[in-house]
Scaffold this motif. Sequence first.
Motif, PDB file in Angstrom:
ATOM      1  N   ARG A  57      68.864  33.177  -5.787  1.00 50.31           N
ATOM      2  CA  ARG A  57      67.600  33.340  -5.078  1.00 50.31           C
ATOM      3  C   ARG A  57      67.558  34.652  -4.316  1.00 50.31           C
ATOM      4  O   ARG A  57      66.505  35.297  -4.224  1.00 50.31           O
ATOM      5  CB  ARG A  57      67.392  32.158  -4.142  1.00 50.31           C
ATOM      6  N   ALA A  58      68.710  35.060  -3.789  1.00 51.61           N
ATOM      7  CA  ALA A  58      68.760  36.331  -3.067  1.00 51.61           C
ATOM      8  C   ALA A  58      68.470  37.500  -4.004  1.00 51.61           C
ATOM      9  O   ALA A  58      67.932  38.530  -3.588  1.00 51.61           O
ATOM     10  CB  ALA A  58      70.130  36.511  -2.417  1.00 51.61           C
ATOM     11  N   ALA A  59      68.827  37.331  -5.280  1.00 52.29           N
ATOM     12  CA  ALA A  59      68.585  38.392  -6.257  1.00 52.29           C
ATOM     13  C   ALA A  59      67.102  38.652  -6.448  1.00 52.29           C
ATOM     14  O   ALA A  59      66.705  39.736  -6.909  1.00 52.29           O
ATOM     15  CB  ALA A  59      69.232  38.025  -7.588  1.00 52.29           C
ATOM     16  N   LEU A  60      66.278  37.668  -6.106  1.00 50.02           N
ATOM     17  CA  LEU A  60      64.829  37.824  -6.261  1.00 50.02           C
ATOM     18  C   LEU A  60      64.190  38.490  -5.043  1.00 50.02           C
ATOM     19  O   LEU A  60      63.006  38.821  -5.069  1.00 50.02           O
ATOM     20  CB  LEU A  60      64.183  36.449  -6.487  1.00 50.02           C
ATOM     21  N   PRO A 114      64.003  41.634  -2.471  1.00 57.39           N
ATOM     22  CA  PRO A 114      64.367  43.064  -2.474  1.00 57.39           C
ATOM     23  C   PRO A 114      65.162  43.481  -1.246  1.00 57.39           C
ATOM     24  O   PRO A 114      64.710  44.276  -0.426  1.00 57.39           O
ATOM     25  CB  PRO A 114      62.997  43.758  -2.528  1.00 57.39           C
ATOM     26  N   LEU A 115      66.358  42.894  -1.122  1.00 57.79           N
ATOM     27  CA  LEU A 115      67.260  43.243  -0.028  1.00 57.79           C
ATOM     28  C   LEU A 115      68.614  43.637  -0.620  1.00 57.79           C
ATOM     29  O   LEU A 115      68.949  43.234  -1.734  1.00 57.79           O
ATOM     30  CB  LEU A 115      67.446  42.048   0.911  1.00 57.79           C
ATOM     31  N   PRO A 116      69.418  44.403   0.099  1.00 60.00           N
ATOM     32  CA  PRO A 116      70.738  44.809  -0.412  1.00 60.00           C
ATOM     33  C   PRO A 116      71.626  43.600  -0.704  1.00 60.00           C
ATOM     34  O   PRO A 116      71.525  42.568  -0.046  1.00 60.00           O
ATOM     35  CB  PRO A 116      71.311  45.658   0.727  1.00 60.00           C
ATOM     36  N   LYS A 117      72.501  43.742  -1.691  1.00 63.66           N
ATOM     37  CA  LYS A 117      73.381  42.652  -2.107  1.00 63.66           C
ATOM     38  C   LYS A 117      74.843  43.094  -2.066  1.00 63.66           C
ATOM     39  O   LYS A 117      75.153  44.285  -2.072  1.00 63.66           O
ATOM     40  CB  LYS A 117      73.057  42.191  -3.536  1.00 63.66           C
ATOM     41  N   MET A 118      75.736  42.110  -2.046  1.00 63.77           N
ATOM     42  CA  MET A 118      77.171  42.321  -2.174  1.00 63.77           C
ATOM     43  C   MET A 118      77.672  43.412  -1.237  1.00 63.77           C
ATOM     44  O   MET A 118      77.426  43.336  -0.046  1.00 63.77           O
ATOM     45  CB  MET A 118      77.531  42.603  -3.641  1.00 63.77           C
ATOM     46  N   ALA A 149      70.105  42.708   7.947  1.00 62.99           N
ATOM     47  CA  ALA A 149      68.876  42.031   7.522  1.00 62.99           C
ATOM     48  C   ALA A 149      69.135  41.091   6.348  1.00 62.99           C
ATOM     49  O   ALA A 149      68.690  39.937   6.344  1.00 62.99           O
ATOM     50  CB  ALA A 149      67.813  43.061   7.149  1.00 62.99           C
ATOM     51  N   SER A 150      69.848  41.577   5.335  1.00 63.08           N
ATOM     52  CA  SER A 150      70.110  40.732   4.170  1.00 63.08           C
ATOM     53  C   SER A 150      71.017  39.559   4.529  1.00 63.08           C
ATOM     54  O   SER A 150      70.853  38.448   4.025  1.00 63.08           O
ATOM     55  CB  SER A 150      70.724  41.556   3.034  1.00 63.08           C
ATOM     56  N   THR A 151      71.955  39.804   5.432  1.00 63.19           N
ATOM     57  CA  THR A 151      72.864  38.738   5.862  1.00 63.19           C
ATOM     58  C   THR A 151      72.117  37.684   6.672  1.00 63.19           C
ATOM     59  O   THR A 151      72.362  36.481   6.524  1.00 63.19           O
ATOM     60  CB  THR A 151      74.021  39.320   6.697  1.00 63.19           C
ATOM     61  N   GLU A 157      80.340  40.540 -19.127  1.00 58.47           N
ATOM     62  CA  GLU A 157      79.470  39.546 -18.526  1.00 58.47           C
ATOM     63  C   GLU A 157      79.352  39.708 -17.014  1.00 58.47           C
ATOM     64  O   GLU A 157      78.621  38.960 -16.374  1.00 58.47           O
ATOM     65  CB  GLU A 157      79.986  38.138 -18.845  1.00 58.47           C
ATOM     66  N   ARG A 158      80.056  40.668 -16.447  1.00 57.83           N
ATOM     67  CA  ARG A 158      80.025  40.846 -15.001  1.00 57.83           C
ATOM     68  C   ARG A 158      78.709  41.500 -14.577  1.00 57.83           C
ATOM     69  O   ARG A 158      78.104  42.272 -15.305  1.00 57.83           O
ATOM     70  CB  ARG A 158      81.198  41.716 -14.541  1.00 57.83           C
ATOM     71  N   LYS A 159      78.316  41.180 -13.354  1.00 57.15           N
ATOM     72  CA  LYS A 159      77.108  41.776 -12.810  1.00 57.15           C
ATOM     73  C   LYS A 159      77.356  43.259 -12.522  1.00 57.15           C
ATOM     74  O   LYS A 159      78.485  43.660 -12.238  1.00 57.15           O
ATOM     75  CB  LYS A 159      76.697  41.043 -11.529  1.00 57.15           C
ATOM     76  N   PRO A 160      76.293  44.060 -12.563  1.00 55.79           N
ATOM     77  CA  PRO A 160      76.453  45.504 -12.338  1.00 55.79           C
ATOM     78  C   PRO A 160      77.091  45.858 -10.999  1.00 55.79           C
ATOM     79  O   PRO A 160      77.740  46.892 -10.876  1.00 55.79           O
ATOM     80  CB  PRO A 160      75.009  46.028 -12.418  1.00 55.79           C
TER      81      PRO A 160
END
Length: 206
Positions: free
Chosen positions: A46-49, A51-55, A61-63, A151-154
Amino acid sequence: MTSPTLIRIGVMGAHSTGKSLLMRRIEMELRGQGVAVARTGNLGRRAALVPLPKMQHHTAASTTWIIATGIADEIAAAARLEEGPVQVVLADRACWDALAYYRAALEWRQQLAPRAERESVQQLASAHGYKYDLLLATVLDPDVPVEPKSERKPDYDPRYRTLVDRHTHEVLREENIRHVRITSDPASQDLAIEHALQLSMTEAPV
Protein backbone atom coordinates in the motif's frame (compact mmCIF):
# COMPACT_ATOMS: atom_id res chain seq x y z
CA MET A 1 -17.05 -3.24 20.57
CA THR A 2 -13.85 -5.25 21.15
CA SER A 3 -13.20 -8.00 23.64
CA PRO A 4 -11.97 -6.74 27.05
CA THR A 5 -9.20 -9.34 26.88
CA LEU A 6 -7.96 -8.43 23.40
CA ILE A 7 -4.46 -9.78 22.76
CA ARG A 8 -2.11 -7.85 20.49
CA ILE A 9 0.85 -9.63 18.89
CA GLY A 10 3.27 -7.74 16.64
CA VAL A 11 6.25 -8.69 14.52
CA MET A 12 9.17 -6.62 13.30
CA GLY A 13 12.47 -7.16 11.52
CA ALA A 14 14.32 -6.70 8.25
CA HIS A 15 12.58 -7.48 4.98
CA SER A 16 12.63 -11.06 3.70
CA THR A 17 13.19 -12.55 7.15
CA GLY A 18 9.89 -14.44 7.33
CA LYS A 19 7.67 -11.98 9.22
CA SER A 20 4.53 -12.43 7.14
CA LEU A 21 4.92 -16.20 6.91
CA LEU A 22 5.27 -16.41 10.68
CA MET A 23 2.13 -14.36 11.26
CA ARG A 24 0.16 -16.45 8.77
CA ARG A 25 1.20 -19.61 10.60
CA ILE A 26 0.12 -18.14 13.93
CA GLU A 27 -3.18 -17.04 12.41
CA MET A 28 -3.90 -20.52 11.03
CA GLU A 29 -3.03 -22.18 14.35
CA LEU A 30 -5.29 -19.83 16.30
CA ARG A 31 -8.18 -20.27 13.89
CA GLY A 32 -7.75 -24.02 14.21
CA GLN A 33 -8.20 -23.62 17.97
CA GLY A 34 -11.38 -21.59 17.51
CA VAL A 35 -9.82 -18.23 18.43
CA ALA A 36 -11.27 -15.20 16.63
CA VAL A 37 -8.22 -13.55 15.08
CA ALA A 38 -7.59 -10.65 12.71
CA ARG A 39 -4.29 -10.02 10.94
CA THR A 40 -3.09 -6.73 9.47
CA GLY A 41 -0.63 -6.55 6.60
CA ASN A 42 0.31 -5.38 3.12
CA LEU A 43 1.64 -2.08 4.45
CA GLY A 44 4.56 -2.24 2.05
CA ARG A 45 2.38 -2.78 -1.00
CA ARG A 46 0.00 0.00 0.00
CA ALA A 47 2.89 2.34 0.71
CA ALA A 48 4.09 1.75 -2.85
CA LEU A 49 0.91 3.44 -4.06
CA VAL A 50 1.65 6.57 -2.05
CA PRO A 51 4.12 9.05 -3.58
CA LEU A 52 6.43 9.06 -0.57
CA PRO A 53 10.06 7.87 -0.23
CA LYS A 54 10.56 4.15 0.42
CA MET A 55 13.16 1.86 2.00
CA GLN A 56 16.60 3.52 2.27
CA HIS A 57 14.98 6.78 1.18
CA HIS A 58 12.49 6.89 4.07
CA THR A 59 11.86 10.29 5.64
CA ALA A 60 10.05 11.40 8.77
CA ALA A 61 6.93 11.98 6.66
CA SER A 62 6.94 8.54 5.04
CA THR A 63 7.68 6.88 8.38
CA THR A 64 4.84 8.77 10.03
CA TRP A 65 2.51 7.49 7.30
CA ILE A 66 3.64 3.90 7.87
CA ILE A 67 3.23 4.08 11.65
CA ALA A 68 -0.10 5.92 11.56
CA THR A 69 -1.55 3.60 8.92
CA GLY A 70 -0.39 0.53 10.83
CA ILE A 71 -1.98 1.79 14.03
CA ALA A 72 -5.23 2.53 12.20
CA ASP A 73 -5.18 -0.97 10.71
CA GLU A 74 -4.77 -2.54 14.14
CA ILE A 75 -7.63 -0.50 15.59
CA ALA A 76 -9.88 -1.42 12.66
CA ALA A 77 -8.91 -5.09 12.94
CA ALA A 78 -9.84 -5.16 16.62
CA ALA A 79 -13.24 -3.65 15.83
CA ARG A 80 -14.32 -6.32 13.32
CA LEU A 81 -17.44 -8.21 14.27
CA GLU A 82 -18.09 -10.44 11.25
CA GLU A 83 -17.41 -13.62 13.24
CA GLY A 84 -17.96 -12.21 16.70
CA PRO A 85 -15.58 -10.03 18.78
CA VAL A 86 -11.93 -10.32 17.79
CA GLN A 87 -9.82 -11.94 20.48
CA VAL A 88 -6.34 -11.63 18.94
CA VAL A 89 -4.91 -9.01 16.58
CA LEU A 90 -1.75 -9.95 14.69
CA ALA A 91 0.15 -6.88 13.53
CA ASP A 92 2.35 -7.74 10.55
CA ARG A 93 4.87 -4.94 11.07
CA ALA A 94 4.52 -3.53 14.56
CA CYS A 95 4.92 0.24 14.76
CA TRP A 96 8.47 -0.08 16.14
CA ASP A 97 9.38 -1.65 12.79
CA ALA A 98 8.95 1.63 10.91
CA LEU A 99 11.17 3.44 13.41
CA ALA A 100 13.97 0.94 12.77
CA TYR A 101 13.60 1.34 9.00
CA TYR A 102 13.75 5.11 9.36
CA ARG A 103 16.88 5.06 11.49
CA ALA A 104 18.50 2.62 9.08
CA ALA A 105 17.65 4.91 6.15
CA LEU A 106 19.27 7.88 7.86
CA GLU A 107 22.44 5.90 8.49
CA TRP A 108 22.43 4.52 4.92
CA ARG A 109 22.34 8.11 3.60
CA GLN A 110 24.76 9.30 6.29
CA GLN A 111 22.23 11.94 7.19
CA LEU A 112 21.22 13.49 10.49
CA ALA A 113 17.58 14.53 10.41
CA PRO A 114 16.39 17.54 12.45
CA ARG A 115 15.89 16.67 16.08
CA ALA A 116 12.21 17.64 15.99
CA GLU A 117 11.54 15.19 13.16
CA ARG A 118 13.36 12.33 14.88
CA GLU A 119 11.56 12.96 18.15
CA SER A 120 8.18 13.17 16.42
CA VAL A 121 8.62 9.74 14.84
CA GLN A 122 9.91 8.30 18.11
CA GLN A 123 6.96 9.63 20.10
CA LEU A 124 4.41 8.30 17.62
CA ALA A 125 5.92 4.82 17.75
CA SER A 126 6.17 4.92 21.54
CA ALA A 127 2.54 5.99 21.97
CA HIS A 128 1.30 2.70 20.54
CA GLY A 129 4.34 0.44 20.76
CA TYR A 130 3.89 -0.55 24.38
CA LYS A 131 0.39 -1.94 23.75
CA TYR A 132 1.65 -5.23 22.30
CA ASP A 133 1.21 -8.19 24.61
CA LEU A 134 3.83 -10.08 22.62
CA LEU A 135 6.42 -8.68 20.25
CA LEU A 136 8.34 -10.97 17.89
CA ALA A 137 11.58 -9.80 16.30
CA THR A 138 13.22 -11.68 13.45
CA VAL A 139 17.01 -11.93 13.21
CA LEU A 140 18.66 -11.56 9.83
CA ASP A 141 20.61 -14.61 8.69
CA PRO A 142 22.94 -13.51 5.85
CA ASP A 143 23.37 -17.13 4.79
CA VAL A 144 19.68 -17.51 3.93
CA PRO A 145 19.15 -16.46 0.30
CA VAL A 146 16.48 -13.92 -0.61
CA GLU A 147 14.55 -13.90 -3.87
CA PRO A 148 16.60 -14.17 -7.10
CA LYS A 149 18.13 -10.93 -8.37
CA SER A 150 15.76 -10.95 -11.33
CA GLU A 151 12.79 -10.80 -8.95
CA ARG A 152 14.12 -8.23 -6.49
CA LYS A 153 12.60 -4.79 -6.30
CA PRO A 154 14.61 -1.95 -7.87
CA ASP A 155 15.24 -0.39 -4.45
CA TYR A 156 16.66 -3.59 -2.89
CA ASP A 157 19.97 -2.93 -1.17
CA PRO A 158 21.67 -5.62 0.93
CA ARG A 159 23.55 -3.09 3.07
CA TYR A 160 20.32 -1.32 3.95
CA ARG A 161 18.72 -4.66 4.87
CA THR A 162 21.61 -5.30 7.27
CA LEU A 163 21.21 -1.84 8.78
CA VAL A 164 17.48 -2.45 9.32
CA ASP A 165 18.28 -5.63 11.21
CA ARG A 166 20.78 -3.84 13.45
CA HIS A 167 18.47 -0.91 14.16
CA THR A 168 15.58 -3.28 14.86
CA HIS A 169 17.41 -4.81 17.79
CA GLU A 170 18.91 -1.49 18.88
CA VAL A 171 15.44 0.04 19.16
CA LEU A 172 14.26 -2.90 21.25
CA ARG A 173 17.29 -2.65 23.51
CA GLU A 174 17.13 1.15 23.90
CA GLU A 175 13.42 1.09 24.70
CA ASN A 176 13.85 -1.92 26.99
CA ILE A 177 11.04 -3.74 25.21
CA ARG A 178 10.36 -7.35 26.09
CA HIS A 179 10.33 -9.45 22.94
CA VAL A 180 11.06 -12.86 21.48
CA ARG A 181 13.98 -13.14 19.05
CA ILE A 182 13.33 -15.41 16.09
CA THR A 183 16.18 -16.83 14.03
CA SER A 184 16.02 -18.69 10.73
CA ASP A 185 16.16 -21.98 12.64
CA PRO A 186 12.76 -23.73 12.23
CA ALA A 187 12.89 -24.68 15.91
CA SER A 188 13.12 -21.00 16.86
CA GLN A 189 10.10 -20.20 14.70
CA ASP A 190 8.12 -23.11 16.15
CA LEU A 191 8.87 -21.91 19.68
CA ALA A 192 7.70 -18.40 18.80
CA ILE A 193 4.44 -19.78 17.42
CA GLU A 194 3.97 -21.88 20.54
CA HIS A 195 4.59 -18.82 22.68
CA ALA A 196 1.93 -16.89 20.77
CA LEU A 197 -0.54 -19.76 21.07
CA GLN A 198 0.01 -20.18 24.81
CA LEU A 199 -0.52 -16.46 25.42
CA SER A 200 -3.63 -16.33 23.24
CA MET A 201 -5.20 -19.50 24.59
CA THR A 202 -4.55 -18.45 28.18
CA GLU A 203 -5.67 -14.84 27.97
CA ALA A 204 -8.34 -14.92 25.25
CA PRO A 205 -11.53 -16.77 26.19
CA VAL A 206 -12.49 -19.42 23.63
